[in-house]
Design an enzyme around this catalytic site. Structure first.
Site, PDB file in Angstrom:
ATOM      1  N   GLU A 141      40.619  29.765  50.011  1.00 48.58           N
ATOM      2  CA  GLU A 141      41.008  30.890  50.858  1.00 48.58           C
ATOM      3  C   GLU A 141      41.174  30.442  52.306  1.00 48.58           C
ATOM      4  O   GLU A 141      42.095  30.848  53.010  1.00 48.58           O
ATOM      5  CB  GLU A 141      39.951  32.003  50.790  1.00 48.58           C
ATOM      6  CG  GLU A 141      39.836  32.652  49.412  1.00 48.58           C
ATOM      7  CD  GLU A 141      40.978  33.605  49.091  1.00 48.58           C
ATOM      8  OE1 GLU A 141      41.829  33.842  49.974  1.00 48.58           O
ATOM      9  OE2 GLU A 141      41.030  34.102  47.948  1.00 48.58           O
ATOM     10  N   ASP A 281      47.424  30.590  39.090  1.00 47.27           N
ATOM     11  CA  ASP A 281      48.761  30.858  39.642  1.00 47.27           C
ATOM     12  C   ASP A 281      49.312  29.829  40.627  1.00 47.27           C
ATOM     13  O   ASP A 281      50.327  29.190  40.390  1.00 47.27           O
ATOM     14  CB  ASP A 281      48.797  32.265  40.268  1.00 47.27           C
ATOM     15  CG  ASP A 281      47.588  32.580  41.152  1.00 47.27           C
ATOM     16  OD1 ASP A 281      46.808  31.665  41.457  1.00 47.27           O
ATOM     17  OD2 ASP A 281      47.439  33.744  41.556  1.00 47.27           O
ATOM     18  N   GLU A 374      45.986  45.986  39.020  1.00 51.64           N
ATOM     19  CA  GLU A 374      45.500  44.610  38.986  1.00 51.64           C
ATOM     20  C   GLU A 374      45.604  44.023  37.573  1.00 51.64           C
ATOM     21  O   GLU A 374      45.961  42.879  37.396  1.00 51.64           O
ATOM     22  CB  GLU A 374      44.040  44.562  39.455  1.00 51.64           C
ATOM     23  CG  GLU A 374      43.468  43.160  39.586  1.00 51.64           C
ATOM     24  CD  GLU A 374      44.060  42.376  40.754  1.00 51.64           C
ATOM     25  OE1 GLU A 374      44.888  42.905  41.511  1.00 51.64           O
ATOM     26  OE2 GLU A 374      43.684  41.196  40.910  1.00 51.64           O
ATOM     27  N   GLU A 395      52.901  40.010  45.675  1.00 53.65           N
ATOM     28  CA  GLU A 395      53.655  39.172  44.732  1.00 53.65           C
ATOM     29  C   GLU A 395      54.935  39.824  44.213  1.00 53.65           C
ATOM     30  O   GLU A 395      55.943  39.146  44.037  1.00 53.65           O
ATOM     31  CB  GLU A 395      52.768  38.747  43.548  1.00 53.65           C
ATOM     32  CG  GLU A 395      51.745  37.671  43.891  1.00 53.65           C
ATOM     33  CD  GLU A 395      50.542  38.195  44.665  1.00 53.65           C
ATOM     34  OE1 GLU A 395      50.355  39.441  44.740  1.00 53.65           O
ATOM     35  OE2 GLU A 395      49.775  37.369  45.206  1.00 53.65           O
TER      36      GLU A 395
END
Ligand SMILES: *[C@@H]1O[C@H](CO)[C@@H](O)[C@H](O)[C@H]1NC(C)=O
Ligand SMILES: *[C@@H]1O[C@H](CO)[C@@H](O)[C@H](O)[C@H]1NC(C)=O
Ligand SMILES: *[C@@H]1O[C@H](CO)[C@@H](O)[C@H](O)[C@H]1NC(C)=O
Ligand SMILES: *[C@@H]1O[C@H](CO)[C@@H](O)[C@H](O)[C@H]1NC(C)=O
Ligand SMILES: *[C@@H]1O[C@H](CO)[C@@H](O)[C@H](O)[C@H]1NC(C)=O
Ligand SMILES: *[C@@H]1O[C@H](CO)[C@@H](O)[C@H](O)[C@H]1NC(C)=O
Length: 581
Positions: A141, A281, A374, A395
Site C-alpha cells: 500500500e 490482481d 465487492e 477499476e
C-alpha cells in the site's frame, strides 16, 4: 494471442496508438466523428472536475495533513497504518498522518491542469513531509500510494511545474521518494528475497512480524521501485523488486498459475486457490506494464505465460472464477469488484474483444446494483453475505477509459455517465464522497479513500478529456499514477548485486502462521470444534478435498468473518445462503 512476437508488437503498437490517439484529433473533431456531442462531453468533463474538487477541497479543509477524510463527520483518519490491516494490529501510538490524500492527488491535479495547486502541494510536502515515523505500514500500500504518488509527481514537476523553471524545484519529491524507498529495503532481507508484507518506517521489520504476504503484495513493486532506481541511479530498489518477482514466478504451478498468499521465509504457498481479483490482481498488471515501461523480454515472457494460463483456467465465458493452481479446478464462482481492472489490462494488450465482453458483464452488475458490489456469487446470483460494500473503487471506470481509448466507441462515454450519475447520487455528501457500506441498502460509511482522487476521478476525467495524454505516452500504475514511457529506460538492464548491509531486526525462529483470515475472528473453541484441520480463508474448502467441493455442511465449517456456520449447497459450494437468505 497466438504467438508472442506479433502479439507483443501489437500490444505496444496498440498502447502507443491508444494513448496517442488523441494527437491531432481535438475534442471537437473527435466529437463529430464518434457521434457524442461536444457540449455533452464538456458537461461530463465539468461534472468530473466538480467531483474531484468536492473531494479534494473537503479533504484539505477537514483532514489535511492527516491521511484521509471522513466525509460524514468532516473528520480525518491517519489510515496509512490501517491499510491492509484487517485486524488493526500494532497501530502506532504517535503518528499524525503523511498527507496521504494530498500525495495521491498531485498527479490528478496535473491531469486536470491545476498547476497552481500542484505547486502549492509540492512546496508543502517538500518542507513538511517526513517518513521518520514509528508506524507499521503495509509495504504494498505504501509503495503504490506514497512512493508511486511521489515519483509520478516528481516527474510531472520536472515537466510541468513553474517551480522547475524558476529553479525552486530541486528534486525534493525525488529525495522524499528515495528516503521512503530506503525504508522499504529491510523488508526484502529474507532467505527468499520475498519481502515482508509489513515494515515499520522508522525501525524496519518488527520482531515476530507475520511472514505471510499476498502475491500482489510482493509481486507489484517493480514499477515504482524500478522507476526509483532509474531516477536516482541507485540500483538497489529495482534489484530488490525484480528478485522478489523472479522468486514469485519460480513458485508458479505446473499450470503457470500463482497462488494468492505465501510465506516469505519458506517461499511456500499458503493459499492455493487463486484468481485475478483480490490478492493477485496487480501482479498480472505489473508484468505487462513493467514490460512496457522497462522493455525487458523477461517481463513479457512471464506475462505471456501467465495470461494464457488465466484465460485457460480462470475464464468461464466472460467471467473469471477462482481455481486451485495445482489442478486448475474451479474453487469459487464469484465476481469481485477488483476483477473489473482486467478488461483494462486486456485492452492494453490488444485483446479488445475479450475485454469488451467482460466489461459488458460488469456493467450489467453495475446497473443492477447502481455500483459494483465487492463480491457477488455467480453460481447463486446473489451478493456475498458479508462483502456487500462499494468503497468508491476505480477499476470499472479504469477499464471503461481504456476501452474508449482503444475503440473510440461513444457507448463507453455513456457508461461513464452512468458511473458519474451513481457516484453523485449515492455517495456524494456535504463533506465529500462516502464509501457505500452495503449496496443493498446504500448505507454509507464514513471514509473517503485516497484512491478516489488518484484513480476514480482521474480515469473519469480522462474519459472525456485526454489532453494530458497528447504530449507523451504514459503507463498508469495500479494506483493511477502516470509514469512516462521513455526509450532511455529500455536500454538499461538492472544489476542484481544487492548489498547485504541493510538493517533488519529478525528472529530466526518465527512460527509459520496460517492465513490471516483464518486467525481473524472466530473464538478458538468454535474454530477447533468445527475445523480441526488447517482451514483457510472465507468460503474456502480445504485442500483435503481436491475438487474443492463440499459433501455435507460439516465440510464447510464456519465463515471466518461472521463466525456463522456455513452450509453446503446442492452444487457442492460452501456458503451462508441458507442462514442469510
Ligand atoms: C502528533 O500530534 C500530537 C497532538 O498534536 C502531538 O502531541 C505529537 O507530538 C504529534 N506527533 C508527531 C510524531 O508529530
Ligand atoms: C485549483 O485548485 C484550487 C483548490 O481547490 C482552487 O481554489 C482553484 O480554483 C483551482 N484552479 C483551477 C484553475 O482550477
Ligand atoms: C509546512 O507546514 C507548516 C505548518 O502546517 C506551514 O505553516 C508551512 O507553510 C508549511 N510549508 C510550506 C512550504 O507550505
Ligand atoms: C516473539 O515470539 C516469541 C515466541 O512466540 C515470544 O516468546 C516473544 O515474547 C515474542 N516477542 C515479541 C517482542 O513479541
Ligand atoms: C462490444 O460488444 C458489443 C455487444 O456485443 C458490440 O456491439 C461491439 O461492437 C463490441 N465492440 C468491440 C470493440 O468489440
Ligand atoms: C552499505 O554498504 C555500502 C557499500 O559498502 C555503503 O555505501 C552504504 O553506506 C552502506 N549502507 C548502510 C545502510 O550501511
Amino acid at each position: 494471442m497466438r504467438s508472442p512476437r506479433p502479439a507483443r508488437l501489437a500490444a505496444v503498437a496498440l498502447l502507443l496508438a491508444a494513448l496517442a490517439a488523441a494527437v491531432g484529433a481535438p475534442a471537437a473533431a473527435a466529437a463529430s466523428r464518434d457521434g457524442y456531442g461536444r457540449t455533452r462531453r464538456l458537461r461530463m468533463r465539468g461534472k468530473v472536475v466538480e467531483m474531484f474538487y468536492h473531494a479534494y477541497d473537503n479533504y484539505m479543509a477537514y483532514a489535511f495533513p492527516h491521511d484521509e477524510l471522513k466525509p460524514l463527520t468532516k473528520g480525518f483518519t491517519d489510515s496509512l497504518s490501517e491499510l491492509g490491516n484487517l485486524n488493526l494490529e500494532h497501530l502506532p501510538q504517535d503518528y499524525n498522518g503523511s498527507a496521504l490524500t494530498l500525495v495521491e492527488s498531485l498527479s490528478s491535479l496535473v491531469v486536470l491542469g491545476n498547476l497552481t495547486e500542484f505547486d502549492r502541494g509540492v512546496s508543502w510536502l517538500s518542507e513538511n513531509l517526513t517518513f521518520d515515523v514509528d508506524a507499521r505500514v503495509n509495504l504494498f500500500e505504501c509503495n503504490i500510494r506514497l512512493l508511486g504518488g511521489l515519483i509520478s509527481a516528481h516527474i510531472l514537476a520536472k515537466d510541468y511545474s513553474s517551480q522547475n523553471k524558476d529553479g525552486v524545484y530541486q528534486n525534493q519529491l525525488l529525495r522524499l521518494a528515495e528516503n521512503l524507498g530506503s525504508r522499504f529495503l529491510p523488508a526484502f532481507e529474507t532467505p527468499t528475497g520475498l519481502p515482508y508484507a509489513w515494515i515499520n518506517l522508522k525501525y524496519g521489520v518488527m520482531e515476530n512480524e507475520t511472514t505471510e504476504t499476498s502475491t500482489s503484495g510482493c509481486g507489484s513493486l517493480i514499477l515504482e521501485m524500478g522507476a526509483l532506481s532509474r531516477l536516482t541511479g541507485d540500483p538497489r530498489y529495482e534489484a530488490a523488486a525484480l528478485r522478489a518477482l523472479r522468486k514469485l514466478w519460480s513458485m508458479r504451478s505446473s499450470l503457470n498459475l500463482v497462488g494468492s498468499t505465501l510465506d516469505v521465509l519458506s517461499g511456500n504457498w499458503i493459499e492455493y486457490s487463486s484468481g485475478i481479483g483480490a490478492g493477485v490482481d496487480s501482479f498480472y498488471e505489473y508484468l505487462i506494464k513493467a514490460y512496457v515501461l522497462f522493455g525487458s523480454d523477461e517481463y513479457w515472457d512471464m506475462f505471456h505465460s501467465a495470461y494464457l494460463a488465466v484465460q485457460k483456467y480462470f475464464r468461464h465465458g466472460p467471467w473469471y472464477h477462482e481455481a486451485d493452481i495445482r489442478t486448475g479446478e474451479a474453487t469459487h464462482w464469484q465476481l469481485t469488484s477488483l476483477q473489473a481492472f482486467w478488461p483494462g489490462v486486456q485492452t492494453l494488450l490488444g485483446d479488445v474483444a475479450a475485454a469488451n465482453l467482460s466489461h459488458r458483464e460488469f456493467y450489467n452488475v453495475w446497473q443492477r446494483f447502481g455500483v459494483l458490489p465487492e463480491r457477488y456469487l455467480l453460481d447463486y446470483g446473489i451478493l456475498h453475505p458479508t462483502e456487500k460494500y462499494y468503497p468508491l473503487r476505480p477499476e470499472f471506470a479504469e477499464s471503461t477509459f481504456y476501452l474508449y481509448q482503444a475503440t473510440k466507441d461513444p457507448w463507453y462515454l455513456e457508461v461513464g455517465e452512468a458511473i458519474i450519475g451513481s457516484l453523485n447520487y449515492y455517495t456524494k455528501v456535504e463533506g465529500g464522497f462516502a464509501s457505500i457500506r452495503d449496496v443493498s441498502t446504500m448505507n454509507l460509511e464514513d471514509h473517503q479513500h485516497s484512491f478516489f482522487l488518484s484513480e476514480t476521478c482521474k480515469y473519469l476525467f480522462l474519459l472525456y478529456d485526454d489532453s494530458f495524454l497528447r504530449n507523451k505516452n504514459y503507463i498508469f500504475t495500479t494506483e493511477g499514477h502516470p509514469l512516462p514511457v521513455m526509450s532511455t529506460w529500455h536500454e538499461k538492464i538492472p544489476r542484481l548485486d544487492v548489498p547485504t548491509n541493510w538493517t533488519v531486526v529478525k528472529d530466526g525462529n518465527q512460527p509459520i502462521r496460517a492465513s490471516a483470515l483464518s486467525s481473524k475472528v472466530c473464538p478458538e473453541t468454535i474454530f477447533r470444534q468445527n475445523v480441526g484441520s488447517p482451514w483457510e480463508s472465507a468460503c474456502h474448502i480445504p485442500d483435503v478435498f481436491p475438487s474443492h467441493r463440499c459433501r455435507a455442511d460439516d465440510d464447510c465449517g464456519i465463515e471466518s468473518v461472521t463466525c456463522k456456520r456455513r452450509t453446503c449447497s446442492m452444487a457442492g459450494y460452501c456458503g451462508l445462503w441458507l442462514a442469510v437468505y
